[in-house]
Design a protein around this motif. Structure first.
Motif, PDB file in Angstrom:
ATOM      1  N   SER A  92       0.825  -1.217   0.000  1.00  0.00           N
ATOM      2  CA  SER A  92       0.000   0.000   0.000  1.00  0.00           C
ATOM      3  C   SER A  92       0.855   1.261   0.000  1.00  0.00           C
ATOM      4  O   SER A  92       0.396   2.327  -0.365  1.00  0.00           O
ATOM      5  CB  SER A  92      -0.873   0.027   1.252  1.00  0.00           C
ATOM      6  OG  SER A  92      -0.053   0.217   2.396  1.00  0.00           O
ATOM      7  N   TYR A 116       1.891  -1.218  -7.120  1.00  0.00           N
ATOM      8  CA  TYR A 116       2.941  -0.241  -7.430  1.00  0.00           C
ATOM      9  C   TYR A 116       2.300   1.061  -7.928  1.00  0.00           C
ATOM     10  O   TYR A 116       2.630   2.157  -7.447  1.00  0.00           O
ATOM     11  CB  TYR A 116       3.871  -0.855  -8.488  1.00  0.00           C
ATOM     12  CG  TYR A 116       4.836   0.109  -9.108  1.00  0.00           C
ATOM     13  CD1 TYR A 116       6.018   0.454  -8.458  1.00  0.00           C
ATOM     14  CD2 TYR A 116       4.568   0.676 -10.355  1.00  0.00           C
ATOM     15  CE1 TYR A 116       6.901   1.350  -9.033  1.00  0.00           C
ATOM     16  CE2 TYR A 116       5.445   1.572 -10.930  1.00  0.00           C
ATOM     17  CZ  TYR A 116       6.609   1.906 -10.264  1.00  0.00           C
ATOM     18  OH  TYR A 116       7.476   2.799 -10.831  1.00  0.00           O
ATOM     19  N   ASP A 117       1.336   0.940  -8.867  1.00  0.00           N
ATOM     20  CA  ASP A 117       0.686   2.129  -9.435  1.00  0.00           C
ATOM     21  C   ASP A 117      -0.100   2.892  -8.367  1.00  0.00           C
ATOM     22  O   ASP A 117      -0.048   4.124  -8.303  1.00  0.00           O
ATOM     23  CB  ASP A 117      -0.273   1.730 -10.574  1.00  0.00           C
ATOM     24  CG  ASP A 117       0.492   1.251 -11.805  1.00  0.00           C
ATOM     25  OD1 ASP A 117       1.683   1.596 -11.940  1.00  0.00           O
ATOM     26  OD2 ASP A 117      -0.109   0.531 -12.625  1.00  0.00           O
ATOM     27  N   ALA A 118      -0.815   2.139  -7.518  1.00  0.00           N
ATOM     28  CA  ALA A 118      -1.636   2.790  -6.480  1.00  0.00           C
ATOM     29  C   ALA A 118      -0.736   3.514  -5.477  1.00  0.00           C
ATOM     30  O   ALA A 118      -1.047   4.625  -5.031  1.00  0.00           O
ATOM     31  CB  ALA A 118      -2.510   1.763  -5.769  1.00  0.00           C
ATOM     32  N   LEU A 120       2.232   4.793  -6.066  1.00  0.00           N
ATOM     33  CA  LEU A 120       2.744   6.023  -6.697  1.00  0.00           C
ATOM     34  C   LEU A 120       1.736   7.165  -6.578  1.00  0.00           C
ATOM     35  O   LEU A 120       2.103   8.306  -6.278  1.00  0.00           O
ATOM     36  CB  LEU A 120       3.023   5.790  -8.179  1.00  0.00           C
ATOM     37  CG  LEU A 120       4.273   5.018  -8.579  1.00  0.00           C
ATOM     38  CD1 LEU A 120       4.447   5.087 -10.094  1.00  0.00           C
ATOM     39  CD2 LEU A 120       5.512   5.579  -7.891  1.00  0.00           C
ATOM     40  N   ARG A 121       0.458   6.830  -6.796  1.00  0.00           N
ATOM     41  CA  ARG A 121      -0.581   7.871  -6.738  1.00  0.00           C
ATOM     42  C   ARG A 121      -0.701   8.458  -5.342  1.00  0.00           C
ATOM     43  O   ARG A 121      -0.814   9.667  -5.171  1.00  0.00           O
ATOM     44  CB  ARG A 121      -1.946   7.299  -7.193  1.00  0.00           C
ATOM     45  CG  ARG A 121      -2.050   7.127  -8.706  1.00  0.00           C
ATOM     46  CD  ARG A 121      -3.496   6.937  -9.129  1.00  0.00           C
ATOM     47  NE  ARG A 121      -4.060   5.694  -8.618  1.00  0.00           N
ATOM     48  CZ  ARG A 121      -3.933   4.509  -9.204  1.00  0.00           C
ATOM     49  NH1 ARG A 121      -3.250   4.402 -10.338  1.00  0.00           N
ATOM     50  NH2 ARG A 121      -4.485   3.435  -8.693  1.00  0.00           N
ATOM     51  N   ILE A 122      -0.634   7.608  -4.350  1.00  0.00           N
ATOM     52  CA  ILE A 122      -0.798   8.119  -2.980  1.00  0.00           C
ATOM     53  C   ILE A 122       0.435   8.934  -2.550  1.00  0.00           C
ATOM     54  O   ILE A 122       0.312   9.956  -1.871  1.00  0.00           O
ATOM     55  CB  ILE A 122      -1.173   6.988  -1.981  1.00  0.00           C
ATOM     56  CG1 ILE A 122      -1.166   7.485  -0.547  1.00  0.00           C
ATOM     57  CG2 ILE A 122      -0.335   5.793  -2.032  1.00  0.00           C
ATOM     58  CD1 ILE A 122      -2.510   7.859  -0.121  1.00  0.00           C
ATOM     59  N   GLU A 124       2.213  10.720  -4.484  1.00  0.00           N
ATOM     60  CA  GLU A 124       2.039  12.007  -5.160  1.00  0.00           C
ATOM     61  C   GLU A 124       1.057  12.882  -4.373  1.00  0.00           C
ATOM     62  O   GLU A 124       1.311  14.063  -4.130  1.00  0.00           O
ATOM     63  CB  GLU A 124       1.500  11.735  -6.555  1.00  0.00           C
ATOM     64  CG  GLU A 124       1.766  12.827  -7.545  1.00  0.00           C
ATOM     65  CD  GLU A 124       1.460  12.329  -8.943  1.00  0.00           C
ATOM     66  OE1 GLU A 124       0.531  12.879  -9.543  1.00  0.00           O
ATOM     67  OE2 GLU A 124       2.126  11.376  -9.401  1.00  0.00           O
ATOM     68  N   ARG A 125      -0.029  12.262  -3.958  1.00  0.00           N
ATOM     69  CA  ARG A 125      -1.065  13.000  -3.207  1.00  0.00           C
ATOM     70  C   ARG A 125      -0.498  13.539  -1.888  1.00  0.00           C
ATOM     71  O   ARG A 125      -0.833  14.641  -1.463  1.00  0.00           O
ATOM     72  CB  ARG A 125      -2.214  12.025  -2.944  1.00  0.00           C
ATOM     73  CG  ARG A 125      -3.406  12.657  -2.333  1.00  0.00           C
ATOM     74  CD  ARG A 125      -4.607  11.745  -2.436  1.00  0.00           C
ATOM     75  NE  ARG A 125      -5.658  12.271  -1.590  1.00  0.00           N
ATOM     76  CZ  ARG A 125      -6.588  11.549  -1.012  1.00  0.00           C
ATOM     77  NH1 ARG A 125      -6.618  10.242  -1.187  1.00  0.00           N
ATOM     78  NH2 ARG A 125      -7.497  12.131  -0.269  1.00  0.00           N
ATOM     79  N   ASN A 127       2.562  14.242  -1.451  1.00  0.00           N
ATOM     80  CA  ASN A 127       3.740  15.025  -1.794  1.00  0.00           C
ATOM     81  C   ASN A 127       5.018  14.507  -1.126  1.00  0.00           C
ATOM     82  O   ASN A 127       5.825  15.267  -0.588  1.00  0.00           O
ATOM     83  CB  ASN A 127       3.492  16.506  -1.447  1.00  0.00           C
ATOM     84  CG  ASN A 127       4.513  17.400  -2.096  1.00  0.00           C
ATOM     85  OD1 ASN A 127       5.123  17.031  -3.106  1.00  0.00           O
ATOM     86  ND2 ASN A 127       4.745  18.569  -1.513  1.00  0.00           N
ATOM     87  N   HIS A 129       8.396  11.666  -1.757  1.00  0.00           N
ATOM     88  CA  HIS A 129       9.125  11.222  -2.954  1.00  0.00           C
ATOM     89  C   HIS A 129      10.097  10.071  -2.689  1.00  0.00           C
ATOM     90  O   HIS A 129      11.301  10.213  -2.903  1.00  0.00           O
ATOM     91  CB  HIS A 129       9.891  12.409  -3.543  1.00  0.00           C
ATOM     92  CG  HIS A 129       9.012  13.612  -3.713  1.00  0.00           C
ATOM     93  ND1 HIS A 129       8.109  13.726  -4.743  1.00  0.00           N
ATOM     94  CD2 HIS A 129       8.840  14.702  -2.928  1.00  0.00           C
ATOM     95  CE1 HIS A 129       7.442  14.855  -4.605  1.00  0.00           C
ATOM     96  NE2 HIS A 129       7.862  15.459  -3.512  1.00  0.00           N
ATOM     97  N   CYS A 132      10.647   4.648  -6.219  1.00  0.00           N
ATOM     98  CA  CYS A 132       9.837   3.435  -6.338  1.00  0.00           C
ATOM     99  C   CYS A 132      10.253   2.602  -7.537  1.00  0.00           C
ATOM    100  O   CYS A 132      10.485   3.147  -8.617  1.00  0.00           O
ATOM    101  CB  CYS A 132       8.367   3.809  -6.484  1.00  0.00           C
ATOM    102  SG  CYS A 132       7.771   4.735  -5.072  1.00  0.00           S
TER     103      CYS A 132
END
Ligand code: SAH
Length: 214
Positions: A92, A116-118, A120-122, A124-125, A127, A129, A132
């Motif tokens: 997660s 992995y995609d999920a 990355l989105r969180i 980003e949300r 902020n 870094h 990954c």
């Protein structure tokens, strides 16, 4: 900055009190749990149980480990500011976000693309870094080694030699080892060829899988 209700902060404060009762004493670790919004790392419908001390299902039949386990591993890893950390099993991203509060030099690997995609989105949300990688944790990240610390968040059938090789001398790896249930190991690399290993009780993790396993 993410807007959220006072209720959620209250639930996190309560979680921190609970972690103290379970032996978590490191102030930076407790502070990370007070800050990182665990409810954002799971399905919205689970928000009301997000701060209970239980594992929670995420995509791909995986779980976010229960907070006391995440805290136990994090405390055992004893992260210092500016240390370079490799995490195996982003999942997660919750554990990654906790580690990121302790040092921003985080590298994390996940083998399931939807997770992995999920994650990355969180990130980003929020902020934040962390670095990954979508790939196989058994191989580590030789191109970015050596690491001060390595944290494995899935149950490993054995201690992968590639990961030991990617630790600095003096570095530490925390890894749950075993098939059905796991024993928590803290492995300290004392020289090029020698490690010391200590055991810290039994836990239950989802398995660390090989390339083609489902
Ligand atoms: N740290 C995560 C824990 C997720 S469960 C969190 O806080 O949510 C463990 C994760 O390890 C799963 O997402 C699983 O897909 C991943 N995993 C299992 N075997 C792996 C491997 N060989 N390489 C990388 N990730 C692996």
């Amino acid at each position: 900055m993410i807007q959220e209700s006072l209720l959620l902060q209250g639930m996190r404060n309560k979680l921190v009190e609970n972690l103290k009762l379970k032996g978590i004493t490191n102030p930076q670790v407790l502070d990370a749990f007070r800050t990182v919004p665990r409810h954002l790392f799971m399905d919205l419908s689970l928000e009301r149980v997000a701060y209970e001390d239980r594992a929670i299902e995420i995509l791909c039949n995986q779980t976010i480990s229960q907070p006391s386990t995440v805290a136990f591993q994090t405390q055992l890893l004893d992260v210092k500011n500016r240390e370079k950390i490799l995490e195996i099993g982003t999942g997660s991203g919750y554990q990654t976000a906790i580690l990121y509060r302790l040092t921003s030099r985080i590298y994390t690997i996940e083998r399931q693309k939807p997770l992995y995609d999920a994650a990355l989105r969180i990130f980003e949300r929020l902020n934040i870094h962390p670095n990954c990688f979508f790939g196989d944790g058994y191989k580590g990240l030789p191109g970015f080694a050596p690491f001060d610390k390595i944290l494995v968040t899935c149950g490993a059938p054995f201690v992968p030699q590639d990961l030991v090789d990617q630790l600095k001398t003096g570095g530490v790896m925390v890894i749950p080892v075993g098939d059905e249930k796991q024993t928590m190991y803290k492995i300290t690399k004392i020289s090029d060829k020698e490690i010391i290993s200590e055991q810290f009780g039994n836990f239950k993790f989802v398995p660390m899988l090989k390339d083609k396993q489902r």
